[in-house]
Design an enzyme around this catalytic site. Structure first.
Site, mmCIF file in Angstrom:
data_model
loop_
_atom_site.group_PDB
_atom_site.id
_atom_site.type_symbol
_atom_site.label_atom_id
_atom_site.label_comp_id
_atom_site.label_asym_id
_atom_site.label_seq_id
_atom_site.Cartn_x
_atom_site.Cartn_y
_atom_site.Cartn_z
ATOM 1 N N HIS A 89 42.618 47.713 28.687
ATOM 2 C CA HIS A 89 41.258 47.437 28.201
ATOM 3 C C HIS A 89 40.144 48.201 28.948
ATOM 4 O O HIS A 89 39.439 49.012 28.370
ATOM 5 C CB HIS A 89 40.946 45.945 28.349
ATOM 6 C CG HIS A 89 41.978 45.018 27.792
ATOM 7 N ND1 HIS A 89 42.115 44.786 26.444
ATOM 8 C CD2 HIS A 89 42.923 44.248 28.399
ATOM 9 C CE1 HIS A 89 43.090 43.907 26.248
ATOM 10 N NE2 HIS A 89 43.590 43.565 27.416
HETATM 11 C C1 BDR Z 1 39.585 41.561 29.420
HETATM 12 O O1 BDR Z 1 39.908 40.334 30.079
HETATM 13 C C2 BDR Z 1 40.454 40.578 31.348
HETATM 14 O O2 BDR Z 1 41.604 39.844 31.537
HETATM 15 C C3 BDR Z 1 40.669 42.071 31.454
HETATM 16 O O3 BDR Z 1 40.396 42.515 32.771
HETATM 17 C C4 BDR Z 1 39.706 42.653 30.452
HETATM 18 O O4 BDR Z 1 38.438 42.888 31.024
HETATM 19 C C5 BDR Z 1 40.484 41.724 28.219
HETATM 20 O O5 BDR Z 1 40.327 40.659 27.342
#
Ligand code: BDR
Ligand code: CA
Length: 313
Positions: free
Chosen positions: A242
């Site tokens: 992500h």
């Molecule tokens: C987001 O949530 C977190 O767990 C990750 O770091 C990312 O920023 C993804 O949904």
């Protein structure tokens, strides 16, 4: 001229790769500071983790601040099930060298933005939006220092990853997200719709492991840990990577495609709390408030990542 950025983050293995990517791109990005927020794990750990990443990048000079320890209104939700107890499980971290700055992260944001030329600072947010929203609420004038906010959060066609409707970063602090999405500032969003097309597959991790430096070794271990949860959850070849999408967009925007749309955050429904409701087809007639990405050149993204990580110690 270099672009001045402040990274707001809750590391997190994917935050880790985003921070390292930004620090590796020092010829074009001036990382003015890193502000930690409570999210994947509590603030006591996210601020430690942000400092560990500066150490790993050989950049003890980057100031790291602790921001908010809880969302504006809700109780904190964390994600140790994904990231492990420390938030950065998967690698054996040495003793921390980078210090924690005394100033509160929200005050750092406000003071830096007030002192900056108009639109001079880009904010890269990789976690819940609590710090930024608090800064905008406490000192509305600081908005003039912001040129653009590039965020990882939300999802529309992919649905949610923490509830059926909501993505983690927005669900943790939907009220903060509401403040940011109604701020009128230029917003670019990397939602799950794009990050779920950027999978850390075993061959991509192997390439990072083979870079021959400590940063590559650490990233490969972090990603292998991160993969174990998401591969089972999604039945995919790898975890969606992500947060580095935010930094990759700053370095190479042509890797992404999207659309200007009107986005509103659900803050009251118990069923869809934290949903990023996107008017993708313009049915409301409301003016777009956000550029939402939904396509990525995933091979180009992992090339960019590997090439930059190779520059680190
Ligand atoms: C987001 O949530 C977190 O767990 C990750 O770091 C990312 O920023 C993804 O949904
Ligand atoms: Ca994150």
């Amino acid at each position: 001229m270099k672009r001045s950025i402040i990274i707001d983050t809750d590391p997190g293995q994917d935050d880790a790769l985003a921070i390292l990517l930004a620090l590796a791109a020092s010829e074009v990005l001036d990382v003015r500071g890193i502000v930690a927020v409570a999210g994947n794990v509590p603030l006591t750990l996210t601020q430690l983790n942000a400092r560990r990443l500066c150490d790993l990048a050989g950049r003890n000079d980057v100031p790291v601040y602790g921001g908010c320890s809880r969302p504006m209104m809700r109780d904190l939700i964390t994600a140790e099930n994904v990231h492990g107890r420390t938030g950065l499980d998967g690698y054996h971290w040495p003793e921390i060298k980078t210090p924690l700055q005394d100033r509160h992260g929200v005050d750092y944001l406000i003071e830096t933005l007030l002192a900056a030329d108009e639109g001079a600072i880009t904010l890269a947010t990789l976690g819940p939006l609590t710090n930024l929203a608090m800064a905008l609420v406490k000192s509305p004038d600081c908005a003039r220092g912001i040129g653009e906010i590039v965020m990882m959060g939300g999802g529309f066609f992919t649905g949610g990853n923490t509830t059926p409707a909501a993505e983690f970063n927005i669900l943790v602090d939907p009220h903060a997200a509401h403040v940011v999405f109604t701020s009128g500032l230029p917003l670019t969003l990397m939602p799950l719709d794009v990050t779920h097309k950027a999978l850390a597959t075993p061959p991509r991790i192997a390439r990072i492991a083979a870079l021959g430096n400590e940063a590559g070794k650490a990233c490969a271990k972090l990603l292998s840990f991160f993969n174990r949860h998401d591969v089972e959850k999604y039945g995919s070849e790898g975890a969606p990577l992500h947060d580095p999408c935010v930094i990759a967009y700053l370095l190479k925007p042509e890797l992404f495609r999207g659309k200007d749309v009107y986005v509103e955050i659900e803050t009251s429904s118990s069923l869809t709390l934290g949903m990023t409701v996107m008017d993708w087809w313009g049915v409301t007639g409301k003016a777009p408030n956000c550029t939402v990405m939904n396509q990525i050149d995933a091979d180009g993204y992992f090339d960019l990542l590997s090439d930059h990580l190779a520059r680190l110690p």
